[in-house]
Design a protein around this motif. Sequence first.
Motif, PDB file in Angstrom:
ATOM      1  N   UNK A   1       0.827  -1.212   0.000  1.00 26.71           N
ATOM      2  CA  UNK A   1       0.000   0.000   0.000  1.00 26.71           C
ATOM      3  C   UNK A   1       0.858   1.257   0.000  1.00 26.71           C
ATOM      4  N   UNK A   2       1.953   1.237   0.745  1.00 25.80           N
ATOM      5  CA  UNK A   2       2.825   2.407   0.850  1.00 25.80           C
ATOM      6  C   UNK A   2       4.005   2.358  -0.120  1.00 25.80           C
ATOM      7  N   UNK A   3       3.908   1.464  -1.129  1.00 29.73           N
ATOM      8  CA  UNK A   3       4.889   1.352  -2.206  1.00 29.73           C
ATOM      9  C   UNK A   3       6.292   1.031  -1.708  1.00 29.73           C
ATOM     10  N   UNK A   4       6.382   0.232  -0.641  1.00 27.67           N
ATOM     11  CA  UNK A   4       7.676  -0.140  -0.075  1.00 27.67           C
ATOM     12  C   UNK A   4       8.186  -1.462  -0.620  1.00 27.67           C
ATOM     13  N   UNK A   5       7.289  -2.363  -0.975  1.00 32.69           N
ATOM     14  CA  UNK A   5       7.679  -3.636  -1.567  1.00 32.69           C
ATOM     15  C   UNK A   5       6.477  -4.241  -2.278  1.00 32.69           C
ATOM     16  N   UNK A   6       6.760  -5.229  -3.108  1.00 30.36           N
ATOM     17  CA  UNK A   6       5.718  -5.981  -3.803  1.00 30.36           C
ATOM     18  C   UNK A   6       5.950  -7.450  -3.473  1.00 30.36           C
TER      19      UNK A   6
ATOM     20  N   UNK B   1      13.123  -2.060  -4.455  1.00 30.06           N
ATOM     21  CA  UNK B   1      14.275  -1.471  -5.131  1.00 30.06           C
ATOM     22  C   UNK B   1      15.444  -1.383  -4.171  1.00 30.06           C
ATOM     23  N   UNK B   2      16.637  -1.462  -4.723  1.00 33.52           N
ATOM     24  CA  UNK B   2      17.861  -1.412  -3.930  1.00 33.52           C
ATOM     25  C   UNK B   2      18.971  -0.862  -4.803  1.00 33.52           C
TER      26      UNK B   2
ATOM     27  N   UNK C   1      22.064  -0.168  -9.999  1.00 32.54           N
ATOM     28  CA  UNK C   1      20.699  -0.577  -9.681  1.00 32.54           C
ATOM     29  C   UNK C   1      20.597  -2.054  -9.317  1.00 32.54           C
ATOM     30  N   UNK C   2      19.758  -2.299  -8.320  1.00 30.81           N
ATOM     31  CA  UNK C   2      19.547  -3.651  -7.830  1.00 30.81           C
ATOM     32  C   UNK C   2      18.108  -3.810  -7.360  1.00 30.81           C
ATOM     33  N   UNK C   3      17.716  -5.050  -7.155  1.00 29.97           N
ATOM     34  CA  UNK C   3      16.438  -5.381  -6.534  1.00 29.97           C
ATOM     35  C   UNK C   3      16.756  -6.190  -5.292  1.00 29.97           C
ATOM     36  N   UNK C   4      16.140  -5.817  -4.194  1.00 30.96           N
ATOM     37  CA  UNK C   4      16.345  -6.502  -2.916  1.00 30.96           C
ATOM     38  C   UNK C   4      15.290  -7.589  -2.752  1.00 30.96           C
TER      39      UNK C   4
ATOM     40  N   UNK D   1      21.791  -6.166 -10.368  1.00 32.25           N
ATOM     41  CA  UNK D   1      22.035  -7.104  -9.280  1.00 32.25           C
ATOM     42  C   UNK D   1      20.754  -7.444  -8.531  1.00 32.25           C
ATOM     43  N   UNK D   2      20.736  -8.632  -7.945  1.00 31.19           N
ATOM     44  CA  UNK D   2      19.769  -8.990  -6.918  1.00 31.19           C
ATOM     45  C   UNK D   2      20.551  -9.001  -5.615  1.00 31.19           C
ATOM     46  N   UNK D   3      19.966  -8.470  -4.558  1.00 24.69           N
ATOM     47  CA  UNK D   3      20.627  -8.471  -3.255  1.00 24.69           C
ATOM     48  C   UNK D   3      19.718  -9.141  -2.227  1.00 24.69           C
ATOM     49  N   UNK D   4      20.333  -9.641  -1.178  1.00 26.95           N
ATOM     50  CA  UNK D   4      19.576 -10.258  -0.097  1.00 26.95           C
ATOM     51  C   UNK D   4      20.396 -10.156   1.177  1.00 26.95           C
TER      52      UNK D   4
END
Length: 187
Positions: free
Chosen positions: A46-51, A72-73, A105-108, A145-148
């Motif tokens: 709802x607050x656009x923090x994650x999907x 996003x990360x 740019x990365x996705x967390x 990148x993907x990060x975790x």
Amino acid sequence: MFPKSVNSNYPLKFIRLDPTNGVKAFDCGDKDLNDFILNRAPEFQKYLLSVSYACVDVDDASKVYAYCSLANDKVAVGDFKDKTEFNRFRKKQGFPNEKRLKSYPAVKLCRMGVDESAKGRQIGTTVLDYIKSMFVFENKTGCRFLTVDAYLKAVPFYEKNGFRFMNIEDDDPHTRLMYFDLMDLVA
């Protein structure tokens, strides 16, 4: 359904969750991960923090085998102990001098859980393959990148799936910062 590059031995599909189609039942054996998908994921969206996405049975979407939550990360100088270590990282990834930026740019992968009923069926790897395919074949904004922040007990799983440590040492006693270079799939 899965892109052609994602192998799955089970009739699975991914659905993007929203407040109207949340997860009703899920138990991965981790109280925090269960609480997130059952109670908190809709607020983050709802607050656009994650999907969040659920990996479900093709014939019964109420049967959730796994889920993941993405945001996003970036991979930046601050992720490294010092600038020299970051420069070594950039050189190792093959960035030419004119592409050596202060961040990339990365996705967390914020959270991921596999239901106890699906453990041992390679569904966690299927989820990671699906995420990777999302940003290689459907990359809408540019993502390298993907990060975790991997829980310590999950580190071997991420290593098996091609993730590497961002730093040789981490200060966090509970997680390790890891990354996957999507160029590994393109090259």
